[in-house]
Motif scaffolding. Structure first.
Motif, PDB file in Angstrom:
ATOM      1  N   VAL A   1       0.837  -1.207   0.000  1.00 38.57           N
ATOM      2  CA  VAL A   1       0.000   0.000   0.000  1.00 38.57           C
ATOM      3  C   VAL A   1       0.866   1.249   0.000  1.00 38.57           C
ATOM      4  O   VAL A   1       0.634   2.193  -0.767  1.00 38.57           O
ATOM      5  CB  VAL A   1      -0.956  -0.012   1.221  1.00 38.57           C
ATOM      6  N   HIS A   2       1.883   1.271   0.852  1.00 41.20           N
ATOM      7  CA  HIS A   2       2.724   2.467   0.955  1.00 41.20           C
ATOM      8  C   HIS A   2       3.493   2.722  -0.336  1.00 41.20           C
ATOM      9  O   HIS A   2       3.675   3.876  -0.748  1.00 41.20           O
ATOM     10  CB  HIS A   2       3.688   2.338   2.122  1.00 41.20           C
ATOM     11  N   ALA A   3       3.934   1.652  -0.984  1.00 39.20           N
ATOM     12  CA  ALA A   3       4.668   1.820  -2.245  1.00 39.20           C
ATOM     13  C   ALA A   3       3.781   2.409  -3.335  1.00 39.20           C
ATOM     14  O   ALA A   3       4.229   3.238  -4.142  1.00 39.20           O
ATOM     15  CB  ALA A   3       5.230   0.474  -2.696  1.00 39.20           C
ATOM     16  N   ALA A   4       2.513   2.006  -3.347  1.00 37.68           N
ATOM     17  CA  ALA A   4       1.587   2.487  -4.379  1.00 37.68           C
ATOM     18  C   ALA A   4       1.005   3.852  -4.060  1.00 37.68           C
ATOM     19  O   ALA A   4       0.649   4.610  -4.965  1.00 37.68           O
ATOM     20  CB  ALA A   4       0.455   1.470  -4.566  1.00 37.68           C
ATOM     21  N   ASN A   5       0.898   4.170  -2.766  1.00 37.31           N
ATOM     22  CA  ASN A   5       0.301   5.442  -2.365  1.00 37.31           C
ATOM     23  C   ASN A   5       0.893   5.862  -1.024  1.00 37.31           C
ATOM     24  O   ASN A   5       0.332   5.569   0.040  1.00 37.31           O
ATOM     25  CB  ASN A   5      -1.220   5.302  -2.258  1.00 37.31           C
ATOM     26  N   PRO A   6       2.033   6.540  -1.044  1.00 38.13           N
ATOM     27  CA  PRO A   6       2.713   6.899   0.208  1.00 38.13           C
ATOM     28  C   PRO A   6       1.979   7.943   1.041  1.00 38.13           C
ATOM     29  O   PRO A   6       2.400   8.236   2.160  1.00 38.13           O
ATOM     30  CB  PRO A   6       4.070   7.429  -0.270  1.00 38.13           C
ATOM     31  N   ASN A   7       0.881   8.493   0.513  1.00 38.31           N
ATOM     32  CA  ASN A   7       0.145   9.514   1.256  1.00 38.31           C
ATOM     33  C   ASN A   7      -0.777   8.934   2.327  1.00 38.31           C
ATOM     34  O   ASN A   7      -1.054   9.588   3.332  1.00 38.31           O
ATOM     35  CB  ASN A   7      -0.696  10.367   0.297  1.00 38.31           C
ATOM     36  N   VAL A   8      -1.288   7.722   2.105  1.00 36.71           N
ATOM     37  CA  VAL A   8      -2.352   7.223   2.985  1.00 36.71           C
ATOM     38  C   VAL A   8      -1.793   6.625   4.275  1.00 36.71           C
ATOM     39  O   VAL A   8      -0.684   6.080   4.307  1.00 36.71           O
ATOM     40  CB  VAL A   8      -3.236   6.176   2.278  1.00 36.71           C
ATOM     41  N   LEU A   9      -2.602   6.712   5.332  1.00 37.03           N
ATOM     42  CA  LEU A   9      -2.338   5.962   6.547  1.00 37.03           C
ATOM     43  C   LEU A   9      -2.536   4.484   6.249  1.00 37.03           C
ATOM     44  O   LEU A   9      -3.470   4.105   5.527  1.00 37.03           O
ATOM     45  CB  LEU A   9      -3.291   6.394   7.664  1.00 37.03           C
ATOM     46  N   VAL A  10      -1.682   3.646   6.800  1.00 36.22           N
ATOM     47  CA  VAL A  10      -1.803   2.197   6.630  1.00 36.22           C
ATOM     48  C   VAL A  10      -2.351   1.636   7.939  1.00 36.22           C
ATOM     49  O   VAL A  10      -1.692   1.715   8.984  1.00 36.22           O
ATOM     50  CB  VAL A  10      -0.448   1.562   6.287  1.00 36.22           C
ATOM     51  N   ILE A  11      -3.564   1.093   7.876  1.00 37.17           N
ATOM     52  CA  ILE A  11      -4.286   0.691   9.090  1.00 37.17           C
ATOM     53  C   ILE A  11      -4.301  -0.827   9.176  1.00 37.17           C
ATOM     54  O   ILE A  11      -4.783  -1.512   8.272  1.00 37.17           O
ATOM     55  CB  ILE A  11      -5.706   1.273   9.086  1.00 37.17           C
ATOM     56  N   VAL A  12      -3.776  -1.338  10.281  1.00 35.90           N
ATOM     57  CA  VAL A  12      -3.497  -2.764  10.428  1.00 35.90           C
ATOM     58  C   VAL A  12      -4.363  -3.368  11.529  1.00 35.90           C
ATOM     59  O   VAL A  12      -4.418  -2.838  12.649  1.00 35.90           O
ATOM     60  CB  VAL A  12      -1.998  -2.980  10.745  1.00 35.90           C
ATOM     61  N   SER A  13      -5.025  -4.471  11.206  1.00 40.56           N
ATOM     62  CA  SER A  13      -5.890  -5.159  12.164  1.00 40.56           C
ATOM     63  C   SER A  13      -5.176  -6.353  12.777  1.00 40.56           C
ATOM     64  O   SER A  13      -4.160  -6.826  12.256  1.00 40.56           O
ATOM     65  CB  SER A  13      -7.174  -5.624  11.471  1.00 40.56           C
ATOM     66  N   GLY A  14      -5.745  -6.874  13.865  1.00 38.72           N
ATOM     67  CA  GLY A  14      -5.153  -8.003  14.567  1.00 38.72           C
ATOM     68  C   GLY A  14      -5.863  -9.308  14.282  1.00 38.72           C
ATOM     69  O   GLY A  14      -6.428  -9.507  13.206  1.00 38.72           O
ATOM     70  N   LEU A  15      -5.847 -10.203  15.255  1.00 35.02           N
ATOM     71  CA  LEU A  15      -6.446 -11.517  15.123  1.00 35.02           C
ATOM     72  C   LEU A  15      -7.744 -11.594  15.917  1.00 35.02           C
ATOM     73  O   LEU A  15      -8.137 -10.648  16.604  1.00 35.02           O
ATOM     74  CB  LEU A  15      -5.458 -12.581  15.611  1.00 35.02           C
ATOM     75  N   SER A  16      -8.419 -12.727  15.791  1.00 35.61           N
ATOM     76  CA  SER A  16      -9.627 -13.022  16.571  1.00 35.61           C
ATOM     77  C   SER A  16     -10.686 -11.937  16.405  1.00 35.61           C
ATOM     78  O   SER A  16     -11.148 -11.322  17.355  1.00 35.61           O
ATOM     79  CB  SER A  16      -9.278 -13.213  18.055  1.00 35.61           C
ATOM     80  N   TYR A  17     -11.074 -11.708  15.142  1.00 35.83           N
ATOM     81  CA  TYR A  17     -12.107 -10.719  14.805  1.00 35.83           C
ATOM     82  C   TYR A  17     -11.689  -9.309  15.207  1.00 35.83           C
ATOM     83  O   TYR A  17     -12.483  -8.509  15.657  1.00 35.83           O
ATOM     84  CB  TYR A  17     -13.445 -11.088  15.451  1.00 35.83           C
ATOM     85  N   ASP A  18     -10.410  -9.028  15.043  1.00 32.55           N
ATOM     86  CA  ASP A  18      -9.864  -7.694  15.303  1.00 32.55           C
ATOM     87  C   ASP A  18      -9.966  -7.296  16.773  1.00 32.55           C
ATOM     88  O   ASP A  18     -10.202  -6.133  17.102  1.00 32.55           O
ATOM     89  CB  ASP A  18     -10.548  -6.637  14.425  1.00 32.55           C
ATOM     90  N   LYS A  19      -9.767  -8.276  17.641  1.00 30.36           N
ATOM     91  CA  LYS A  19      -9.787  -7.991  19.075  1.00 30.36           C
ATOM     92  C   LYS A  19      -8.448  -8.244  19.755  1.00 30.36           C
ATOM     93  O   LYS A  19      -8.320  -7.977  20.952  1.00 30.36           O
ATOM     94  CB  LYS A  19     -10.877  -8.832  19.767  1.00 30.36           C
ATOM     95  N   ASP A  20      -7.456  -8.755  19.007  1.00 32.18           N
ATOM     96  CA  ASP A  20      -6.212  -9.162  19.657  1.00 32.18           C
ATOM     97  C   ASP A  20      -4.980  -8.712  18.871  1.00 32.18           C
ATOM     98  O   ASP A  20      -4.711  -9.174  17.768  1.00 32.18           O
ATOM     99  CB  ASP A  20      -6.198 -10.685  19.807  1.00 32.18           C
ATOM    100  N   LEU A  21      -4.243  -7.787  19.485  1.00 31.14           N
ATOM    101  CA  LEU A  21      -2.941  -7.358  18.975  1.00 31.14           C
ATOM    102  C   LEU A  21      -1.865  -7.565  20.035  1.00 31.14           C
ATOM    103  O   LEU A  21      -0.807  -6.937  20.000  1.00 31.14           O
ATOM    104  CB  LEU A  21      -3.000  -5.882  18.569  1.00 31.14           C
ATOM    105  N   SER A  22      -2.147  -8.446  20.984  1.00 30.95           N
ATOM    106  CA  SER A  22      -1.280  -8.601  22.158  1.00 30.95           C
ATOM    107  C   SER A  22       0.127  -9.052  21.801  1.00 30.95           C
ATOM    108  O   SER A  22       1.082  -8.769  22.534  1.00 30.95           O
ATOM    109  CB  SER A  22      -1.904  -9.591  23.149  1.00 30.95           C
ATOM    110  N   PHE A  23       0.286  -9.738  20.660  1.00 27.22           N
ATOM    111  CA  PHE A  23       1.610 -10.212  20.253  1.00 27.22           C
ATOM    112  C   PHE A  23       2.568  -9.060  19.959  1.00 27.22           C
ATOM    113  O   PHE A  23       3.795  -9.246  19.916  1.00 27.22           O
ATOM    114  CB  PHE A  23       1.491 -11.136  19.037  1.00 27.22           C
ATOM    115  N   LEU A  24       2.020  -7.850  19.765  1.00 28.28           N
ATOM    116  CA  LEU A  24       2.879  -6.692  19.517  1.00 28.28           C
ATOM    117  C   LEU A  24       3.543  -6.178  20.791  1.00 28.28           C
ATOM    118  O   LEU A  24       4.386  -5.282  20.731  1.00 28.28           O
ATOM    119  CB  LEU A  24       2.064  -5.575  18.866  1.00 28.28           C
ATOM    120  N   HIS A  25       3.176  -6.743  21.939  1.00 24.50           N
ATOM    121  CA  HIS A  25       3.864  -6.399  23.186  1.00 24.50           C
ATOM    122  C   HIS A  25       5.371  -6.613  23.041  1.00 24.50           C
ATOM    123  O   HIS A  25       6.179  -5.811  23.521  1.00 24.50           O
ATOM    124  CB  HIS A  25       3.363  -7.295  24.329  1.00 24.50           C
ATOM    125  N   THR A  26       5.721  -7.712  22.395  1.00 28.19           N
ATOM    126  CA  THR A  26       7.132  -8.117  22.365  1.00 28.19           C
ATOM    127  C   THR A  26       7.801  -7.983  21.003  1.00 28.19           C
ATOM    128  O   THR A  26       9.030  -7.906  20.920  1.00 28.19           O
ATOM    129  CB  THR A  26       7.255  -9.581  22.828  1.00 28.19           C
TER     130      THR A  26
END
Length: 555
Positions: free
Chosen positions: A229-254
């Protein structure tokens, strides 16, 4: 004769102010630590207060266009105070040329939607015979014309309602979720809308889920998707979802997501009351709110402290106001969202759908518009969330000194003071009183010696200058930390409350533990702010005192 304004007029005026501010936003957007900021000098905070506009269902065209002209819908979005739209799409619209070339009329006819065709012809004659991909572009153009920011969200691969564990769309490698096709689609979307200034962000994929979900695979492909996305359009925010129906990003702790670019990454989560429906139904609201918020902070909220914006890209409630669980969830959600001043997207705009899960014309009770898309389903709800449509704080927003405001989630109002002779009341948060919350637990009006005091059970809260006794100390108690409690002179504990006229009073604290009851009137949240009135008003207004004296002499 005093001027009187209807609540709907006040809501419209507020929306106009918000929209005017949005018009001055310098795009594109970037991130500055946990905040989203504009492209102006210094980067001023921009708060995304969005509504979801569904365009990923079986008809593969934005909902509501058989009910209203596209520009009329765009205008309604702005008039309701939203400054952006999370516009959903199915991946195959951009990767399957056969699907993209089907006209809107053909798509509706294939579903047997004769009434929708007639309505579409009447309301959007210039769109009905366009290919589905061109129709999507027309909706983007309408939002662009109306200066509404957009987040383009890849909701699903195959057109239809989302989601289940076994719909074949849940995770990389599922039958309808080929990672290479997905990357190709993201690149095409990013490229196609590179020139659309108001397309400010792209959400890589909605609600990853199912038996295949795997953290290491998540890192591999979310990194590739973000880079594409960034390579094709460096202007936009890149919004990233997690797992389990977008309720879990806990792995990013570490382990953070490793990307070649910076100042464009935003994380997203979802939170609905039905995710914990049994808890809300049977538990004590203070305890449930505390448990749910603790869980969310552990699985995603910690990212704020790590310097990333957190976008609540889906949340919502039954707009009829009759779902008790949703009502309790809503008060908890608003307190949390206000405390952290989060960016968000409400589910949903749609008052009804062309065709959903086999049902023609299904009504959507989570929709902010009514069935025919003419007017808001519940204007009281819009008034309640309106304070959260504007930022309380952030870079470049310091028209007043840092202060606290006291937010009342159940009403969407804040504590304010009219004059020396009038009691404290609830009113618009834009006019909220500015407070200091001292280490001694006193709430002092900013720039004065006056502090909030409890005077007794059932009595109006008052202001005084002797702030050393127990009636001047306020602590956040209960599991939710949403009760503000003090002790009156006889040692009795009381909690801040409101009466039937929204006057601030103190009463016996209710629903603190165990019991299943409604503590909403006693829920208050002290939040940080650098916007609003903030500065101390003169405490003694001579004109008010003279008027009072005159009135007493004439009795």
């Amino acid at each position: 004769m005093g001027l009187k304004f209807s609540s709907s007029l006040l809501l419209f005026i507020l929306a106009a102010v918000i929209h005017h501010h949005q018009l001055t936003t310098a795009l594109p957007l970037s991130t500055n630590s946990r905040w989203i900021v504009d492209d102006g000098n210094g980067g001023e905070r921009v708060k995304l207060s969005c509504v979801n506009w569904v365009s990923h269902l079986d008809a593969v065209v934005a909902e509501g266009l058989s009910k209203q002209p596209v520009d009329a819908i765009s205008n309604k979005i702005s008039a309701m105070g939203f400054n952006c739209v999370r516009l959903t799409y199915p991946l195959f619209l951009f990767t399957n040329d056969s699907l993209a070339s089907v006209t809107v009329r053909q798509s509706l006819r294939n579903l047997g939607l004769i009434e929708s065709i007639a309505g579409f012809q009447a309301n959007n004659p210039s769109i009905i015979d366009l290919p589905l991909l061109k129709a999507f572009q027309e909706v983007v153009s309408s939002l662009d014309r109306n200066n509404i920011m957009m987040i383009l969200d890849n909701q699903i691969s195959t057109p239809g309602w989302c989601c289940s564990d076994f719909d074949g769309n849940g995770f990389f490698g599922d039958p309808y979720f080929n990672p290479d096709v997905w990357l190709k689609g993201l690149t095409k979307v990013a490229t196609m809308f590179n020139g659309s200034t108001n397309v400010v962000g792209m959400s890589l994929r909605n609600e990853l889920r199912g038996p295949r979900q795997n953290v290491s695979v998540w890192y591999r492909y979310m990194q590739k998707g973000a880079e594409a996305v960034h390579a094709a359009n460096p202007n936009v925010l890149v919004i990233v979802s997690g797992l389990s129906y977008d309720k879990d990003l806990s792995f990013l702790h570490t382990q953070p997501l490793s990307l070649t670019f910076s100042e464009k990454l935003v994380y997203e989560i979802h939170w609905y009351g039905f995710s914990n429906s049994e808890d809300w139904n049977t538990g004590n609201p203070n305890e449930v709110c505390s448990q749910v918020v603790e869980n969310i902070m552990g699985k995603s909220g910690f990212l704020l402290d790590k310097g990333y914006p957190l976008f609540i890209s889906e949340w919502g409630v039954d707009q009829r106001g009759t779902n008790e669980n949703d009502n309790r969830f809503l008060n908890c959600f608003l307190a949390w969202a206000a405390e952290y001043d989060l960016d968000w997207a409400l589910w949903t705009l749609a008052g009804s759908y062309y065709f959903r899960q086999g049902v023609v014309g299904m009504e959507e009770f989570y929709g902010v518009l009514n069935w025919d898309w003419c007017k808001p389903r519940n204007s009281s709800f819009l008034e309640k969330i309106s304070p959260l449509q504007s930022p309380f704080q952030g870079p470049g927003l310091s028209n007043t000194r840092p202060h606290k405001i006291i937010f009342h989630p159940s009403t969407g109002l804040c504590v304010q003071r009219q004059s020396f002779l009038k009691p404290l009341t609830l009113g618009p948060c834009s006019e909220a009183e500015g407070w200091d919350y001292t280490p001694r637990k006193t709430l002092t009006i900013k720039g004065t010696y006056y502090c909030l005091q409890a005077d007794g059970v059932g009595k109006k809260a008052k202001l005084g200058i002797i702030c050393t006794d127990t009636s001047s100390k306020w602590e956040a108690i209960s599991a939710s930390k949403l009760h503000l409690s003090s002790k009156i002179n006889n040692g009795t504990s009381v909690c801040l409350d409101i009466d039937s006229e929204n006057t601030i009073v103190t009463n016996t604290c209710k629903c603190l533990t165990n019991e299943r009851c409604d503590p909403a009137s006693q829920w208050f949240k002290i939040i940080n702010a650098t916007t609003g009135s903030g500065a101390a008003k003169p405490y003694i207004r001579i004109d008010s005192i003279l008027q009072s004296i005159g009135a007493n002499l004439l009795r």
